[in-house]
Design an enzyme around this catalytic site. Structure first.
Site, PDB file in Angstrom:
ATOM      1  N   SER A 164       0.833  -1.201   0.000  1.00  0.00           N
ATOM      2  CA  SER A 164       0.000   0.000   0.000  1.00  0.00           C
ATOM      3  C   SER A 164       0.869   1.254   0.000  1.00  0.00           C
ATOM      4  O   SER A 164       1.987   1.248   0.547  1.00  0.00           O
ATOM      5  CB  SER A 164      -0.853  -0.017   1.273  1.00  0.00           C
ATOM      6  OG  SER A 164      -1.412   1.245   1.514  1.00  0.00           O
ATOM      7  N   TYR A 220      -1.598  -1.188  11.000  1.00  0.00           N
ATOM      8  CA  TYR A 220      -1.916  -1.684   9.652  1.00  0.00           C
ATOM      9  C   TYR A 220      -0.736  -1.405   8.714  1.00  0.00           C
ATOM     10  O   TYR A 220      -0.242  -2.300   8.024  1.00  0.00           O
ATOM     11  CB  TYR A 220      -3.191  -1.020   9.121  1.00  0.00           C
ATOM     12  CG  TYR A 220      -3.383  -1.238   7.637  1.00  0.00           C
ATOM     13  CD1 TYR A 220      -3.677  -2.494   7.141  1.00  0.00           C
ATOM     14  CD2 TYR A 220      -3.227  -0.190   6.726  1.00  0.00           C
ATOM     15  CE1 TYR A 220      -3.820  -2.709   5.774  1.00  0.00           C
ATOM     16  CE2 TYR A 220      -3.370  -0.390   5.361  1.00  0.00           C
ATOM     17  CZ  TYR A 220      -3.662  -1.659   4.893  1.00  0.00           C
ATOM     18  OH  TYR A 220      -3.795  -1.877   3.540  1.00  0.00           O
ATOM     19  N   LYS A 231       2.160  -3.964   6.717  1.00  0.00           N
ATOM     20  CA  LYS A 231       2.563  -3.981   5.298  1.00  0.00           C
ATOM     21  C   LYS A 231       4.081  -3.847   5.176  1.00  0.00           C
ATOM     22  O   LYS A 231       4.718  -4.547   4.385  1.00  0.00           O
ATOM     23  CB  LYS A 231       1.880  -2.831   4.537  1.00  0.00           C
ATOM     24  CG  LYS A 231       0.378  -2.983   4.405  1.00  0.00           C
ATOM     25  CD  LYS A 231      -0.002  -4.147   3.530  1.00  0.00           C
ATOM     26  CE  LYS A 231      -1.489  -4.364   3.445  1.00  0.00           C
ATOM     27  NZ  LYS A 231      -1.864  -5.679   2.927  1.00  0.00           N
TER      28      LYS A 231
HETATM   29  P1  NAD Z   1     -11.131  -6.730   1.568  1.00  0.00           P
HETATM   30  O1  NAD Z   1     -11.305  -6.727   3.040  1.00  0.00           O
HETATM   31  O2  NAD Z   1     -12.308  -6.469   0.714  1.00  0.00           O
HETATM   32  O3  NAD Z   1     -10.472  -8.126   1.103  1.00  0.00           O
HETATM   33  C1  NAD Z   1      -9.623  -8.861   1.943  1.00  0.00           C
HETATM   34  C2  NAD Z   1     -10.141 -10.291   1.957  1.00  0.00           C
HETATM   35  O4  NAD Z   1      -9.277 -11.079   2.785  1.00  0.00           O
HETATM   36  C3  NAD Z   1     -11.546 -10.406   2.540  1.00  0.00           C
HETATM   37  O5  NAD Z   1     -12.358 -11.109   1.627  1.00  0.00           O
HETATM   38  C4  NAD Z   1     -11.360 -11.175   3.846  1.00  0.00           C
HETATM   39  O6  NAD Z   1     -12.468 -12.008   4.126  1.00  0.00           O
HETATM   40  C5  NAD Z   1     -10.084 -11.943   3.568  1.00  0.00           C
HETATM   41  N1  NAD Z   1      -9.278 -12.264   4.755  1.00  0.00           N
HETATM   42  C6  NAD Z   1      -8.859 -11.421   5.731  1.00  0.00           C
HETATM   43  N2  NAD Z   1      -8.120 -12.096   6.638  1.00  0.00           N
HETATM   44  C7  NAD Z   1      -8.070 -13.394   6.207  1.00  0.00           C
HETATM   45  C8  NAD Z   1      -7.475 -14.555   6.725  1.00  0.00           C
HETATM   46  N3  NAD Z   1      -6.798 -14.543   7.877  1.00  0.00           N
HETATM   47  N4  NAD Z   1      -7.604 -15.707   6.040  1.00  0.00           N
HETATM   48  C9  NAD Z   1      -8.307 -15.748   4.877  1.00  0.00           C
HETATM   49  N5  NAD Z   1      -8.909 -14.663   4.358  1.00  0.00           N
HETATM   50  C10 NAD Z   1      -8.790 -13.494   5.015  1.00  0.00           C
HETATM   51  O7  NAD Z   1      -9.952  -5.704   1.244  1.00  0.00           O
HETATM   52  P2  NAD Z   1      -9.440  -5.147  -0.156  1.00  0.00           P
HETATM   53  O8  NAD Z   1      -9.750  -3.708  -0.185  1.00  0.00           O
HETATM   54  O9  NAD Z   1      -9.874  -6.018  -1.254  1.00  0.00           O
HETATM   55  O10 NAD Z   1      -7.877  -5.277   0.070  1.00  0.00           O
HETATM   56  C11 NAD Z   1      -7.132  -6.393  -0.376  1.00  0.00           C
HETATM   57  C12 NAD Z   1      -5.691  -6.222   0.044  1.00  0.00           C
HETATM   58  O11 NAD Z   1      -5.196  -5.005  -0.502  1.00  0.00           O
HETATM   59  C13 NAD Z   1      -5.489  -6.121   1.554  1.00  0.00           C
HETATM   60  O12 NAD Z   1      -4.296  -6.794   1.898  1.00  0.00           O
HETATM   61  C14 NAD Z   1      -5.344  -4.638   1.784  1.00  0.00           C
HETATM   62  O13 NAD Z   1      -4.560  -4.365   2.927  1.00  0.00           O
HETATM   63  C15 NAD Z   1      -4.632  -4.207   0.514  1.00  0.00           C
HETATM   64  N6  NAD Z   1      -4.824  -2.793   0.187  1.00  0.00           N
HETATM   65  C16 NAD Z   1      -6.108  -2.307   0.109  1.00  0.00           C
HETATM   66  C17 NAD Z   1      -6.300  -0.953  -0.162  1.00  0.00           C
HETATM   67  C18 NAD Z   1      -7.695  -0.379  -0.215  1.00  0.00           C
HETATM   68  O14 NAD Z   1      -7.836   0.844  -0.087  1.00  0.00           O
HETATM   69  N7  NAD Z   1      -8.737  -1.167  -0.423  1.00  0.00           N
HETATM   70  C19 NAD Z   1      -5.192  -0.118  -0.375  1.00  0.00           C
HETATM   71  C20 NAD Z   1      -3.914  -0.667  -0.307  1.00  0.00           C
HETATM   72  C21 NAD Z   1      -3.740  -2.015  -0.016  1.00  0.00           C
END
Ligand code: NAD
Ligand code: UDP
Length: 340
Positions: free
Chosen positions: A124, A148, A152
């Site tokens: 991120s 958080y 990362k």
């Molecule tokens: P999201 O919460 O929609 O998706 C994450 C998924 O991981 C969910 O479906 C959740 O059920 C699953 N999950 C969480 N912990 C788990 C575990 N221990 N075992 C199995 N499944 C698990 O989030 P997103 O927005 O799709 O983000 C995806 C990734 O991208 C994350 O790692 C997040 O940190 C990263 N990210 C997101 C953003 C954003 O703004 N959305 C920005 C930068 C990075």
């Protein structure tokens, strides 16, 4: 090629699954559904007209992971699974470190045991902390202001150590800026639990009447209109970035760290205006105090992604808002159909 997609039922994961399937990859989703639902899997099936294999399990469950690698031949992993709410991570640091870091360690251990050494990791822009200037290149200093962000940063370091220990590892760290938008069909999108923390889901819920007024967190930043500036990127462009990374991953001979952003910064008021245009009406807002921990500006220099992956964002802020609005208006209660 078979790709294991941890967190594939979530927001970015579900869109990436669609893009990969349409490009001919086989995907296996591994998700504990802690922040997603079976409905998102059904919707991916609707769009792609394919049955999806979902393993409903936790990345901390070593046995379940071993079973997946014993059952399927996995060529690479895209690792989205993780908890992502900044404020919650301050309240529950152990939960975040356990889920995100310990979960990643377990995943890597199992991958190593099965000689699967190709991974694309969701990092991120938060790893840049409060950047000294914009646009941000990948060699900017790294820091974190909350658990958080630190999770990362630590995972990036762990992955670099994996490569140092064994150069057969192929590792891509994708640093996302601010993903918004939805699949153009309006069938899948972002479905936050409770009151949204992020700007666009809050605007969308205000536009549909679920929230009274958008609180704009500060109008006295050093930006063109005083409100915070971010690099919003369409989730379908982000999904394409994962496809491009996977297509090339076997050719990389070092850990690749790549920004995925558009290179353009939009303020809160800019986004609000673009969203109002999509909805065709004004959206109530008020100015509120700054949110602790927020920075004035954050946008990418995405030129390395173009050079290495041949990738660049193609969708503009209007398309992002139109697609977010289509998702929100088609699904006022997200995936929870019963509440609709
Ligand atoms: P999201 O919460 O929609 O998706 C994450 C998924 O991981 C969910 O479906 C959740 O059920 C699953 N999950 C969480 N912990 C788990 C575990 N221990 N075992 C199995 N499944 C698990 O989030 P997103 O927005 O799709 O983000 C995806 C990734 O991208 C994350 O790692 C997040 O940190 C990263 N990210 C997101 C953003 C954003 O703004 N959305 C920005 C930068 C990075
Ligand atoms: N923001 C806002 N009101 C909200 C949510 C966010 O004014 O209800 C602002 C926030 O201060 C920041 C921008 O919108 O300037 C993007 O915030 P978001 O939480 O979506 O992303 P991040 O802070 O992680 O970049």
């Amino acid at each position: 090629m078979s790709i294991l997609i941890t967190g594939g039922a979530g927001y970015i994961g579900s869109h990436t699954c669609v893009t990969l399937i349409e490009a001919g990859y086989e995907v296996i989703i591994y998700d504990n559904l802690s922040n997603a639902s079976h409905e998102s899997i059904k919707r991916i099936e609707m769009i792609t007209e394919q049955d999806i294999t979902l393993i409903e399990a936790d990345i901390q469950d070593k046995q379940a992971l071993h079973k997946v690698f014993e059952t399927y031949t996995i060529d690479a992993v895209i690792h989205f699974a993780g908890l992502k709410a900044v404020g919650e991570s301050v309240q529950k640091p152990l939960t975040y470190y356990q889920n995100n870091i310990a979960g990643t360690l377990t995943l890597l251990e199992v991958m190593q045991a099965h000689h699967c050494k190709q991974i694309v990791f969701s990092s991120s822009a938060t790893v840049y902390g409060d950047p000294a200037s914009c646009p941000i290149t990948e060699d900017f200093p790294l820091s974190a202001t909350n658990p958080y962000g630190r999770s990362k940063l630590f995972i990036e370091e762990i992955l670099r150590d994996m490569y140092r220990s064994d150069t057969e590892w192929k590792i891509v760290l994708l640093r996302y800026f601010n993903p918004i938008g939805a699949h153009p069909s309006g069938t899948i999108g972002e479905d936050p639990n409770g009151i949204p923390n992020n700007l666009v889901p809050f605007i969308a819920q205000t536009a549909i009447g679920k929230r009274d007024s958008l609180a704009i967190f500060g109008d006295d930043y050093d930006t063109h209109d005083g409100t915070g500036v971010r690099d919003y990127i369409h989730v379908m462009d982000l999904a394409q970035g994962h496809l491009d990374a996977l297509d090339r991953i076997s050719t990389f001979s070092e850990v690749m760290t790549i920004n995925l952003g558009t290179g353009k910064g939009y303020s809160v008021l800019d986004v609000l205006k673009a969203f109002e245009k999509s909805v065709g009406k004004t959206i109530p807002y008020h100015i509120a105090p700054r949110r602790p921990g927020d920075i004035a500006s954050c946008y990418a220099d995405p030129s390395y992604a173009k050079k290495i992956l041949g990738w660049q964002a193609t969708r503009d802020i209007n398309q992002m808002c139109q697609d977010s609005w289509r998702w929100q208006s088609n699904n006022p209660n997200g995936y929870n159909k019963e509440a609709q």
